[in-house]
Design an enzyme around this catalytic site. Structure first.
Site, PDB file in Angstrom:
ATOM      1  N   VAL A  35      17.223   9.952  -3.698  1.00  9.99           N
ATOM      2  CA  VAL A  35      18.256  10.520  -4.543  1.00  9.99           C
ATOM      3  C   VAL A  35      19.532  10.680  -3.719  1.00  9.99           C
ATOM      4  CG1 VAL A  35      18.923  12.535  -5.874  1.00  9.99           C
ATOM      5  CG2 VAL A  35      16.560  11.751  -5.898  1.00  9.99           C
ATOM      6  N   SER A  40      22.951   4.346  -7.715  1.00  9.28           N
ATOM      7  CA  SER A  40      23.671   4.155  -8.970  1.00  9.28           C
ATOM      8  C   SER A  40      25.072   3.621  -8.693  1.00  9.28           C
ATOM      9  CB  SER A  40      23.787   5.477  -9.730  1.00  9.28           C
ATOM     10  OG  SER A  40      22.550   6.111  -9.775  1.00  9.28           O
ATOM     11  N   THR A 111      14.824   1.650 -10.043  1.00  6.99           N
ATOM     12  CA  THR A 111      13.748   2.639 -10.001  1.00  6.99           C
ATOM     13  C   THR A 111      14.217   3.892  -9.287  1.00  6.99           C
ATOM     14  OG1 THR A 111      12.849   1.912  -7.886  1.00  6.99           O
ATOM     15  CG2 THR A 111      12.061   0.788  -9.831  1.00  6.99           C
ATOM     16  N   PRO A 112      14.008   5.035  -9.891  1.00  9.30           N
ATOM     17  CA  PRO A 112      14.417   6.283  -9.264  1.00  9.30           C
ATOM     18  C   PRO A 112      13.672   6.460  -7.946  1.00  9.30           C
ATOM     19  CG  PRO A 112      13.577   6.659 -11.479  1.00  9.30           C
ATOM     20  CD  PRO A 112      13.265   5.260 -11.133  1.00  9.30           C
ATOM     21  N   HIS A 114      13.071   9.162  -6.094  1.00  4.97           N
ATOM     22  CA  HIS A 114      12.452  10.429  -5.741  1.00  4.97           C
ATOM     23  C   HIS A 114      11.053  10.190  -5.195  1.00  4.97           C
ATOM     24  CE1 HIS A 114      10.658  14.340  -6.197  1.00  4.97           C
ATOM     25  NE2 HIS A 114      11.874  14.827  -6.319  1.00  4.97           N
ATOM     26  N   GLY A 482      -3.106 -13.727  26.176  1.00  2.58           N
ATOM     27  CA  GLY A 482      -2.102 -13.040  26.989  1.00  2.58           C
ATOM     28  C   GLY A 482      -0.795 -12.922  26.229  1.00  2.58           C
ATOM     29  N   GLY A 487       2.177 -17.553  30.318  1.00  2.00           N
ATOM     30  CA  GLY A 487       1.833 -18.808  30.983  1.00  2.00           C
ATOM     31  C   GLY A 487       0.561 -19.441  30.453  1.00  2.00           C
ATOM     32  N   LYS A 488       0.116 -19.015  29.281  1.00  2.00           N
ATOM     33  CA  LYS A 488      -1.113 -19.547  28.697  1.00  2.00           C
ATOM     34  C   LYS A 488      -1.034 -21.048  28.468  1.00  2.00           C
ATOM     35  CE  LYS A 488      -0.706 -17.049  25.057  1.00  2.00           C
ATOM     36  NZ  LYS A 488       0.534 -16.362  25.429  1.00  2.00           N
ATOM     37  N   SER A 556      -3.498 -13.955  20.652  1.00  2.00           N
ATOM     38  CA  SER A 556      -4.669 -13.197  20.186  1.00  2.00           C
ATOM     39  C   SER A 556      -4.735 -11.788  20.769  1.00  2.00           C
ATOM     40  CB  SER A 556      -5.971 -13.972  20.469  1.00  2.00           C
ATOM     41  OG  SER A 556      -5.952 -14.574  21.740  1.00  2.00           O
TER      42      SER A 556
END
Ligand SMILES: Nc1nc2c(ncn2[C@@H]2O[C@H](COP(=O)(O)OP(=O)(O)O)[C@@H](O)[C@H]2O)c(=O)[nH]1
Lengths: 653, 304
Positions: A35, A40, A111-112, A114, A482, A487-488, A556
Site C-alpha cells: 500500500v 495506482s 492486485t492490491p 496488502h 568445485g 579448474g574443473k 554440482s
C-alpha cells in the site's frame, strides 16, 4: 458536449488499416506493491502518458484532485476503485485495466498489495506474462516485496520488472537504486526467476515510465513502457509438448451434417497438424488427426492458445476430460501427486470436508489431502509441523484423487500443471494449486521410474563383460566438482586427452556444454540444479556402461545431488570417482574465465555458486586437487595414478 | 524451432479465450442461455457461439429482453440475424411484466424502462430454468466492472454478492451452483470497445443501421442528444432539431444518447473509436450518470 475528430474517408481507411494489419500481440501483466508504494499512480501514469485516458475520466481526476487540495493531477484516482473499497472494507480483489500502444495490447491485472492478499496476487498473476513489483526507494525491499517476488516465481511468471519508485524522494540517487537491486537479487537468488529487470522510476513525475528520465543519466536501460512493448514473450509458450484437453464434443444431428464428430478445445501446448499420430489419455487409444477444424474451415496447424476442433481418423471413445497428446511425448497420468496450494478461503483446509479438484477439463474427488509443510513467504522457511492451511497460506500438499488426472508439472506447462480446489458443500473455490514435478522438486530421490512405470528396460545380448573385453578397457565415471573457475574443466579436459592419446576411449561431459542442449531448459535454482545433476549422472552412467570413461565437469554444489550420482553408479556396479577441485573463492573470482563473478557482483547474475548460492564441500572425495598450489600436469598425474589403482586404465598394448 | 512464428494476433487470442469460456459453460451448466439485444457486443457473442459450436446448432437458446422501447432498426435486425443463423429466439417482454403487474411503469419526462427489465429478465430465467446467461458486458466499460469476474454468480434472488464471487485463476472456471442460483457469463470481459468494432469489421458482421451516421430528429438534455420518440417526453426549453448522429450502444430510445458523427462505414466507426476522447458509457448512457455508484447498485439488483 464531446466532439469527435472528424476523419475523412481516406484517413479512416488508413487508421483502420494500421489497426487491423499491425501484428499486435497481447501482453498481460500483474502489478504488485505494498500500500502506498505508488502502484495506482504508476498505472495512472502509464494510461495517462500513453494517452489512454479519456476526457470524461480526466475531468473526474481534475475535479477530485482540486477538491482534495492537490496542486498536481493525482493520477492514482484513475484506478482508485479499489481504494474506495478498501476504505469501506468491502471486496478487495483484482481489477483489470486495458490499454494499447502501436506495439501491443495490454491487460493489467491490478492486485492490491496488502499483505493479506496473497490470494489476489495469485489470481492476478496466474495468467500474467510479466509481473511488475513496486519497491519504494525510501523503504527498500520490504517483506511484502519478497512475497511478491516469491509468488511471481511460484507462478512461473516468465518476466519480472522491479520498479524502484519515488526516486524523486531520494534525489535520484544511483546508490540507493543499486543497493535495492543488490538486496532484491540476494533474495531472488533463492528463487527460480529467469528474467528480472530493474528500472528506477518516479511514477508521480513520470521519470522512466513512458518517457526516459533526464534526472537519472546513470540509468542506461529503457523506460518501463518501452520494456513492456518489447519484452519477448512469444517463446514463453510451450510449443514442444502437444497437449489438447477436450472440452466439448461437436456432434450435429445427422439430419444436418452426416457423421460429423469433432473434439473441441483450446491447445494447451505444442503444435498439432493433420496426419499427426495421437494418443488419447487417460484411455490410451491411438489414432491420427484427420483434420483441424475452425468456423472458417480446416487449418494446417494449431498451437496455443488457439481454440479449434480436432477430427480423428478412428471412431474411438473421446469425451470431455480426455487429453489428446503425441504418443512419443506423454504427460503423467496419475491420481497422486504433490502440489503447492494457495489457500483462498476464509474457511481453513479441513480434511473432513469434501473437496474436488478441477484440472484442465477434468474434475476428480479428493480422497486424501495431506499438508507436507507450509511456506513462510517472506523467509521461505518451511513449517513442517503445519497440518492445515488458512486464508492466504501457501503450502505443499500431497493429493490423492479418486480418478487420475492427465498432467505435467506447472514449470513445464502452466495450463496442464494448474488446478483449483472446490469445496463441495459451499461450491467455493478454496485453493489454487500448481503441480510439482516430484522427481525434480523432491528432496529425497523419487522412487525409480515413478512416472513411467510401464516402461521396461530393454535388455540386449551384449553383456558388459563382452563389450569391455572387446574394447580392451572398462568404462567409469569421474566426477569433477568445485566452484565456477576452480579448474574443473581444465583438469577434466587434460585427463581426457591423456586417456585418448593412450588409446582409451574417454569423453568429457562439460556442464556448460550440456546446458546448450540436453539441459538447456534448466535454470539455476536448487531444483533445476538437482535436475541438471540427475540428467548428467544418467548420461555419464550410460557412457561408462558403453566402455568409455565419462569425465563430468559440473559445479554440482549440493552434496545430496552428488550422492545421487554416486548411488546411481553403485546401483549398477559402475566405478564412480569423485574429485574435488578445490580452489579458494578469491582465486576463482580473480580468474573468472567466463566473467561470471564480475556479473554476479554487478548484480546482473543471480544465484552464482559461491556468491548468491551455496557450495557444499564434499566431505570424503576420492581425490582433492588443489589448483592453487599444484600444476595441471601434477594434478593429471595424480588422477591417472588413482585410475590405475582402481584398475580403470587400459592395459598397455 | 521457429517458435516465434507461431503468432496469434491479440484479437484472435481474445477470440480463442472467449470460445473457451463458451464451451466450458456449455459443458458444465445444464441450461445456459445467450442474451441477444441486437447490439454490437451481443452480435459478437453470437459470432463467438458460431465459432465454438458449428457445424452443430447452439447448445442453448438465445433470448432478448424486449423493453418495448427499443429502436425499431434494432428489432428488425435482431429478427433477421436470428433467422440467418437458424437459431431459436425467446423474447421476454417488459410490456408483459407491466401487464401482469410484476412492475410498474415509471412516469414523467425521465421515465425509463431500464430498471424494469431486471425483473423481466429474472422472471424469464426462473420460468425457463436457465442456470447461466451469456452477456456481452466488458470490463472496460466502467470502473465498477473492472473487477467483475468472467463467471459472475447470482443468488436465488438474482442478486450479486461481492463477497461470494469466486477467485478466477488461470482459465479454470468453477461452474458449480446450487439450485435456483445462476451465473452471468461474460466471454468478452477482456475486450475493449475498439476490439469489438475491430472484430465486427474483420468478421464483416452486420450491425443495426443506427450505429452509423444518419439524419435524425433529436433534442438535447444534460449535454446529450436523445431521439425524439413517443417514449420520451420533452420538457420546457427542450427543442427538437435535426442532426447527423450515430449511436455507440443500442439500448432504450428513452435513455440512450446519440453522438454527433459522420462515421457512415465500419472503417470510419473504427477510426472514430480509435480517436475517441470520451468513454462509451460516460457519453451515451443517461442511467450511468445518475450516480457514480449507479452501476454497482444495479449489479446488485441483478442488472448486467
Ligand atoms: N514523490 C513521489 N510520490 C509518489 C510517487 N509515486 C506515488 N507517490 C505518492 O505515494 C502515495 C501513494 O501512491 P498510490 O499510487 O496511491 O499507492 P498505491 O497504494 O500503491 O496504489 C500517493 O500520495 C502518491 O502521490 C513518486 O514516484 N514520487
Amino acid at each position: 458536449m464531446s466532439t469527435f475528430v472528424e476523419s475523412s474517408d481516406e484517413e479512416a481507411r488508413e487508421l483502420f488499416r494500421r489497426l487491423t494489419e499491425r501484428p499486435a500481440d497481447l501482453l498481460r501483466f500483474a502489478t504488485a506493491g505494498s500500500v502506498d508504494d505508488g502502484k495506482s499512480t504508476l498505472i495512472g501514469r502509464l494510461l495517462y502518458d500513453s494517452k489512454q485516458v479519456l476526457t470524461d475520466q480526466l475531468e473526474h481526476v481534475e475535479q477530485t484532485s482540486q477538491r482534495m487540495g492537490h496542486d498536481f493531477l493525482d493520477l492514482s484516482l484513475l484506478t482508485d476503485g479499489l481504494r474506495a473499497e478498501r476504505e469501506q472494507g468491502i471486496t478487495i480483489d483484482v481489477a483489470y485495466r486495458y490499454f494499447a500502444t502501436a506495439q501491443r495490447r495490454f491487460i493489467i491485472a491490478d492486485t492490491p498489495g496488502h499483505e493479506q492478499y496473497t490470494r489476489n496476487m495469485v489470481t492476478g498473476a496466474s495468467t500474467a506474462d510479466l509481473a511488475i513489483v513496486l519497491v519504494d526507494a525510501r523503504k527498500g525491499v520490504l517483506a511484502q516485496s519478497k512475497r511478491h517476488a516469491f509468488i511471481s516465481s511460484l507462478l512461473a511468471i516468465p518476466h519480472v520488472v522491479v520498479c524502484v519508485n519515488k526516486m524523486d524522494l531520494v534525489a535520484y540517487d544511483e546508490a540507493v537504486f543499486d543497493s535495492i537491486v543488490d538486496e532484491f537479487d540476494r533474495f531472488a537468488a533463492r528463487l527460480e526467476m529467469s528474467d528480472v529487470t530493474f528500472i528506477p522510476i518516479s511514477a508521480l513525475h513520470g521519470d522512466n515510465v513512458v518517457e526516459r528520465s533526464t534526472a537519472m543519466p546513470w540509468y542506461q536501460g529503457p523506460p518501463l513502457l518501452y520494456h513492456l512493448e518489447h519484452v519477448h514473450i512469444a517463446s514463453d509458450r510451450n510449443l514442444i509438448d502437444a497437449r489438447f484437453p477436450v472440452q466439448w464434443v461437436i456432434r450435429p444431428p445427422s439430419s444436418s451434417v452426416a457423421d460429423y464428430r469433432a473434439y473441441a478445445g483450446q491447445v494447451a501446448g505444442g503444435v498439432m497438424r493433420p496426419g499427426d499420430d495421437v494418443l488419447v489419455l487417460p484411455g490410451g487409444q491411438r489414432s491420427t488427426i484427420a483434420a483441424i477444424d475452425t468456423f472458417e474451415g480446416s487449418v494446417a496447424e494449431a498451437f496455443p492458445p488457439m481454440s479449434v476442433a480436432l477430427r480423428l481418423s478412428d471412431e474411438i471413445d473421446v469425451g470431455r476430460g480426455s487429453m489428446i497428446v503425441r504418443p512419443q511425448n506423454q504427460p503423467t497420468v496419475s491420481g497422486r501427486f504433490e502440489a503447492l496450494l494457495c489457500w483462498m478461503s476464509e474457511r481453513p483446509l479441513d480434511r473432513r470436508r469434501r473437496y474436488v479438484v478441477k484440472h484442465t477439463t477434468r474434475t476428480a474427488i479428493v480422497g486424501g489431502l495431506e499438508v507436507r509443510y507450509r511456506i513462510d513467504v517472506e523467509t521461505l522457511h518451511r513449517d513442517e509441523r503445519a497440518t492445515a492451511l488458512e486464508l492466504n497460506d501457501l503450502g505443499r500438499v500431497r493429493i490423492e484423487l479418486n480418478a487420475p488426472l492427465v498432467f505435467d508439472s506447472y514449470r513445464r506447462n502452466r495450463t496442464t500443471g494448474s488446478l483449483i480446489v472446490i469445496d463441495e458443500a459451499t461450491n467455493e473455490t478454496v485453493a489454487a494449486g500448481v503441480i510439482l514435478d516430484t522427481e525434480v522438486d523432491e528432496l529425497e530421490p523419487a522412487p525409480k521410474s515413478e512416472r513411467s512405470p510401464n516402461v521396461r528396460w530393454q535388455g540386449t545380448r551384449m553383456t558388459r563383460d563382452r563389450r569391455w573385453r572387446a574394447l580392451g578397457h572398462p568404462g567409469a565415471t569421474i566426477w569433477f566438482t568445485g566452484l565456477p573457475g576452480a579448474g574443473k574443466s581444465t583438469m577434466a579436459a587434460a585427463v581426457e586427452e591423456r586417456l585418448i592419446v593412450a588409446g582409451q576411449s574417454a569423453f568429457l561431459l562439460d556442464g556448460d556444454n550440456l546446458r546448450h542442449g540436453l539441459n538447456g531448459d534448466l535454470g539455476f535454482d536448487e531444483a533445476a540444479r538437482r535436475e541438471n545433476v540427475r540428467r548428467t549422472a544418467h548420461v555419464a552412467q550410460l557412457i561408462a556402461e558403453s566402455g568409455t570413461v565419462a569425465l563430468v565437469s559440473l559445479v554440482s554444489p549440493y552434496a545430496a545431488d552428488r550422492e545421487f550420482a554416486a548411488k546411481l553408479h553403485a546401483g549398477v556396479e559402475l566405478e564412480f570417482i569423485e574429485i574435488f577441485v578445490d580452489a579458494p573463492l578469491e582465486l576463482c573470482e580473480q580468474r573468472d574465465p567466463k566473467g561470471l563473478y564480475a556479473r554476479a557482483r554487478a548484480g546482473e547474475l543471480a544465484g552464482l555458486t559461491g556468491i548468491g548460492a551455496p557450495y557444499e564441500r564434499p566431505e570424503d572425495p576420492d581425490l582433492v586437487l588443489g589448483t592453487l598450489e599444484e600444476s595441471v600436469e601434477r594434478g593429471v598425474e595424480r588422477v591417472l595414478e588413482l585410475l590405475a589403482a582402481r584398475d580403470i586404465l587400459r592395459d598397455a598394448p | 524451432m521457429p517458435a516465434a512464428t507461431y503468432h496469434l494476433p491479440h484479437l484472435r487470442t481474445l477470440e480463442a479465450e472467449a470460445v473457451h469460456v463458451m464451451r466450458e459453460v456449455a459443458a458444465e451448466f445444464e441450461r445456459p442461455v445467450l442474451l441477444f439485444s441486437g447490439g454490437k457486443d451481443s452480435i459478437v457473442l453470437l459470432r463467438l457461439a458460431e465459432k465454438a459450436f458449428r457445424p452443430a446448432p447452439f447448445p442453448f437458446a438465445v433470448m432478448h429482453v424486449d423493453t418495448g422501447h427499443n429502436f425499431p432498426e434494432a428489432i428488425e435486425f435482431r429478427d433477421r440475424r436470428i433467422e440467418e443463423i437458424g437459431e431459436r429466439l425467446i423474447v421476454a417482454s417488459v410490456e408483459d411484466s407491466i401487464r401482469q403487474g410484476r412492475v410498474v411503469e415509471q412516469t414523467g419526462p425521465r421515465a425509463s424502462r431500464n430498471a424494469l427489465q431486471t425483473v423481466t429478465l429474472l422472471d424469464a430465467i426462473r420460468e425457463h430454468g436457465f442456470d447461466a446467461a451469456f452477456g456481452g458486458a466488458r470490463r472496460d466499460e466502467e470502473r465498477a466492472r473492472a473487477k467483475e469476474r468472467v463467471l459472475s454468480f447470482r443468488d436465488e434472488f438474482g442478486q450479486w454478492e461481492p463477497q461470494r464471487q469466486r477467485p478466477e485463476v488461470w482459465a479454470l472456471y468453477n461452474a458449480r451452483i446450487r439450485n435456483g442460483e445462476h451465473a452471468r457469463v461474460f466471454p468478452i470481459s477482456n475486450w475493449t470497445e475498439l476490439d469489438v468494432w475491430q472484430y465486427i469489421a474483420e468478421e464483416q458482421l452486420e450491425v443495426p443501421s443506427i450505429y452509423f451516421a444518419h439524419e435524425r430528429e433529436v433534442f438535447e438534455r444534460d449535454g446529450m442528444l436523445y431521439a425524439v420518440s413517443p417514449f420520451i417526453e420533452m420538457i420546457d426549453g427542450e427543442r427538437a432539431f435535426s442532426a447527423t448522429v450515430r449511436y455507440r450502444t443500442v439500448g432504450d430510445m428513452s435513455c440512450t444518447g446519440a453522438v454527433e458523427s459522420s462515421a457512415a462505414t465500419l472503417e470510419q466507426v473504427v477510426a472514430e473509436i480509435a480517436a475517441t476522447e470520451v468513454t462509451e458509457r460516460g457519453q451515451t448512457r443517461a442511467d450511468d450518470r445518475v450516480s457514480e455508484a449507479a452501476m454497482e447498485d444495479r449489479k446488485r439488483q441483478g442488472y448486467f
